[in-house]
Design an enzyme around this catalytic site. Structure first.
Site, PDB file in Angstrom:
ATOM      1  N   GLU A   1     -49.644 -25.725  -8.628  1.00 27.52           N
ATOM      2  CA  GLU A   1     -48.741 -24.667  -9.117  1.00 27.52           C
ATOM      3  C   GLU A   1     -48.079 -23.862  -8.006  1.00 27.52           C
ATOM      4  OE1 GLU A   1     -50.002 -21.276 -11.233  1.00 27.52           O
ATOM      5  OE2 GLU A   1     -51.374 -20.637  -9.679  1.00 27.52           O
ATOM      6  N   ASN A   2     -48.665 -23.860  -6.791  1.00 28.37           N
ATOM      7  CA  ASN A   2     -48.078 -23.097  -5.682  1.00 28.37           C
ATOM      8  C   ASN A   2     -47.564 -24.004  -4.566  1.00 28.37           C
ATOM      9  OD1 ASN A   2     -50.884 -21.466  -6.524  1.00 28.37           O
ATOM     10  ND2 ASN A   2     -49.024 -20.255  -6.564  1.00 28.37           N
TER      11      ASN A   2
ATOM     12  N   ASN B   1     -49.734 -21.084 -14.443  1.00 26.89           N
ATOM     13  CA  ASN B   1     -48.639 -20.203 -14.854  1.00 26.89           C
ATOM     14  C   ASN B   1     -47.384 -20.335 -13.991  1.00 26.89           C
ATOM     15  OD1 ASN B   1     -50.737 -18.953 -13.109  1.00 26.89           O
ATOM     16  ND2 ASN B   1     -49.253 -17.295 -12.918  1.00 26.89           N
ATOM     17  N   HIS B   2     -47.530 -20.712 -12.700  1.00 25.37           N
ATOM     18  CA  HIS B   2     -46.344 -20.806 -11.832  1.00 25.37           C
ATOM     19  C   HIS B   2     -45.583 -22.128 -11.957  1.00 25.37           C
ATOM     20  CE1 HIS B   2     -47.052 -16.990 -10.050  1.00 25.37           C
ATOM     21  NE2 HIS B   2     -48.191 -17.332  -9.473  1.00 25.37           N
TER      22      HIS B   2
ATOM     23  N   HIS C   1     -57.322 -22.727 -15.783  1.00 27.31           N
ATOM     24  CA  HIS C   1     -56.518 -21.924 -14.855  1.00 27.31           C
ATOM     25  C   HIS C   1     -56.490 -20.486 -15.368  1.00 27.31           C
ATOM     26  CE1 HIS C   1     -53.556 -21.665 -11.649  1.00 27.31           C
ATOM     27  NE2 HIS C   1     -52.921 -20.797 -12.422  1.00 27.31           N
TER      28      HIS C   1
ATOM     29  N   HIS D   1     -56.541 -20.729  -9.888  1.00 20.19           N
ATOM     30  CA  HIS D   1     -55.627 -19.582 -10.013  1.00 20.19           C
ATOM     31  C   HIS D   1     -55.969 -18.416  -9.084  1.00 20.19           C
ATOM     32  CE1 HIS D   1     -52.852 -16.607 -11.732  1.00 20.19           C
ATOM     33  NE2 HIS D   1     -53.874 -15.781 -11.888  1.00 20.19           N
TER      34      HIS D   1
ATOM     35  N   HIS E   1     -57.593 -18.524  -6.179  1.00 19.16           N
ATOM     36  CA  HIS E   1     -57.432 -18.962  -4.784  1.00 19.16           C
ATOM     37  C   HIS E   1     -58.607 -18.601  -3.873  1.00 19.16           C
ATOM     38  CE1 HIS E   1     -52.723 -19.388  -4.919  1.00 19.16           C
ATOM     39  NE2 HIS E   1     -53.296 -19.729  -6.069  1.00 19.16           N
TER      40      HIS E   1
HETATM   41 FE   LIG Z   1     -52.296 -20.427  -7.839  1.00 21.93          FE
HETATM   42 FE   LIG Z   2     -51.829 -19.352 -11.315  1.00 18.30          FE
END
Ligand SMILES: [Fe+2]
Ligand SMILES: [Fe+2]
Length: 265
Positions: free
Chosen positions: A39-40, A67-68, A152, A177, A179
Site C-alpha cells: 500500500e505504500n 487504505n492507501h 490491515h 498498517h 509499520h
Molecule cells: Fe502502510
Molecule cells: Fe494503511
C-alpha cells in the site's frame, strides 16, 4: 509449506531492498510463497503499476494492500486485471479489484490469501471485516487448507480479536498498517499463527517510513505539508511461517529483520 510475509513496503528504498535481498533469501530459506503489503510502495503512498510490477518480479508472489491502495488512480484497472495484487475485501461492492486470491504454484502448493481492513481509528468506513473474512472463508475455504489473512488495521484490539475469531480456520492472521513490528508472535490454541504487526520494509530512521523532521513539524504546527519517504537505515521486516499444508495448522512463526546495505541516494 514455508511462507514469507513482509510488512508495508515504503517507497523506493523498500522496493530496492526487496529486489536486492528477497530473491536470494527465498532460495536460501526455501520459501514457497512470498507475500508483501504494497500500500505504500509508490512514494510512500499508494501503489502504481511500476512499483507493483517491480515487487512481483523481485521475488514477491502476492501483494496485499490497505487504505492507501486508492491513492494512485492508474492502479484501478490493474487491480481488475491482475489477481496477484489484492485490495481489502471489505470495501463496498463494485470498487475495483478483489480482496482474496486462490494462489497455486507450479508444484501444486495452494493457499487462500485474504486481505481485510479494520474499522477502529481508520479513515474509511468499510464493511465489517469479521463477517467479510468469515464469508470469504465459507465461500473459498475449500480451495486449500492453508489460509493467510492480512488484517490491515490500526487498533491492536481489533487485530487481536480477528486472530481469535479465525483461530482454527486460518493458518495465520497478521497485522499490517502501523509499520512497527510487534513482538507478540505466537500460535493460538487451535493452530492459527498470529502477530499484531509484521512491521515495515523501509527506512527505520523515520516516522513510520517518512522523513521525521516533516512529521515532527506537522505535529507541532498542525499545518498540511508534503511528506517525503526517508532514506536511512532500510530494513525488511516480516515473519517466516511454517504450515502443515494438509491440515493448514501453523507449526512455527518467526520474526525476521533483514538490514539492507545498499544506499538510497
Ligand atoms: Fe502502510
Ligand atoms: Fe494503511
Amino acid at each position: 509449506m514455508r511462507i514469507l510475509i513482509l510488512g508495508d513496503v515504503v517507497g523506493r528504498p523498500g522496493r530496492r531492498a526487496i529486489g536486492d535481498l528477497i530473491p536470494s533469501f527465498v532460495r536460501s530459506e526455501s520459501i514457497d510463497l512470498a507475500i508483501a503489503n504494497a500500500e505504500n510502495a509508490a512514494g510512500g503512498m499508494g501503489v502504481d503499476v511500476k512499483s507493483a510490477e517491480e515487487l512481483l518480479s523481485g521475488g514477491i508472489d502476492v501483494l496485499t494492500s490497505g487504505n492507501h491502495i486508492w491513492k494512485k488512480k492508474e492502479i484501478y484497472p490493474y487491480l481488475e486485471n491482475h489477481s496477484h495484487l489484492l485490495r481489502p475485501a471489505n470495501y463496498p461492492s463494485g470498487v475495483p479489484g478483489r480482496g482474496w486470491l486462490e494462489w497455486q504454484n507450479e508444484q501444486g502448493l495452494r493457499a487462500l490469501v485474504v486481505n481485510v481492513q479494520g474499522r477502529v481509528f481508520m479513515p474509511s468506513h468499510v464493511d465489517d471485516p469479521f463477517r467479510c473474512a468469515d464469508s470469504i472463508l465459507r465461500e473459498h475455504g475449500s480451495h486449500s487448507p492453508v489460509v493467510i489473512v492480512d488484517m490491515h488495521a490500526e487498533a491492536t484490539s481489533e487485530k487481536n480479536a480477528m486472530g481469535w475469531f479465525l483461530d482454527g480456520r486460518a493458518s495465520v492472521v497478521y497485522g499490517t498498517h502501523t509499520h512497527v513490528q510487534t513482538a507478540d508472535e505466537r500460535i493460538l490454541s487451535k493452530g492459527t499463527a498470529y502477530i499484531t504487526d509484521v512491521g515495515m520494509c523501509g527506512p527505520v530512521d523515520s516516522v513510520i517510513g517518512i522523513e521525521k523532521e516533516a512529521v515532527i513539524e506537522g505535529f507541532l504546527n498542525q499545518l498540511p505539508r508534503k511528506f517525503e519517504v526517508a532514506r536511512d537505515n532500510v530494513v525488511l521486516q516480516g515473519v517466516i511461517l511454517d504450515v502443515d499444508d494438509t491440515s493448514g495448522r501453523a507449526q512455527a512463526i518467526r520474526r525476521i529483520r533483514l538490514p539492507w546495505k545498499g544506499s538510497e541516494t
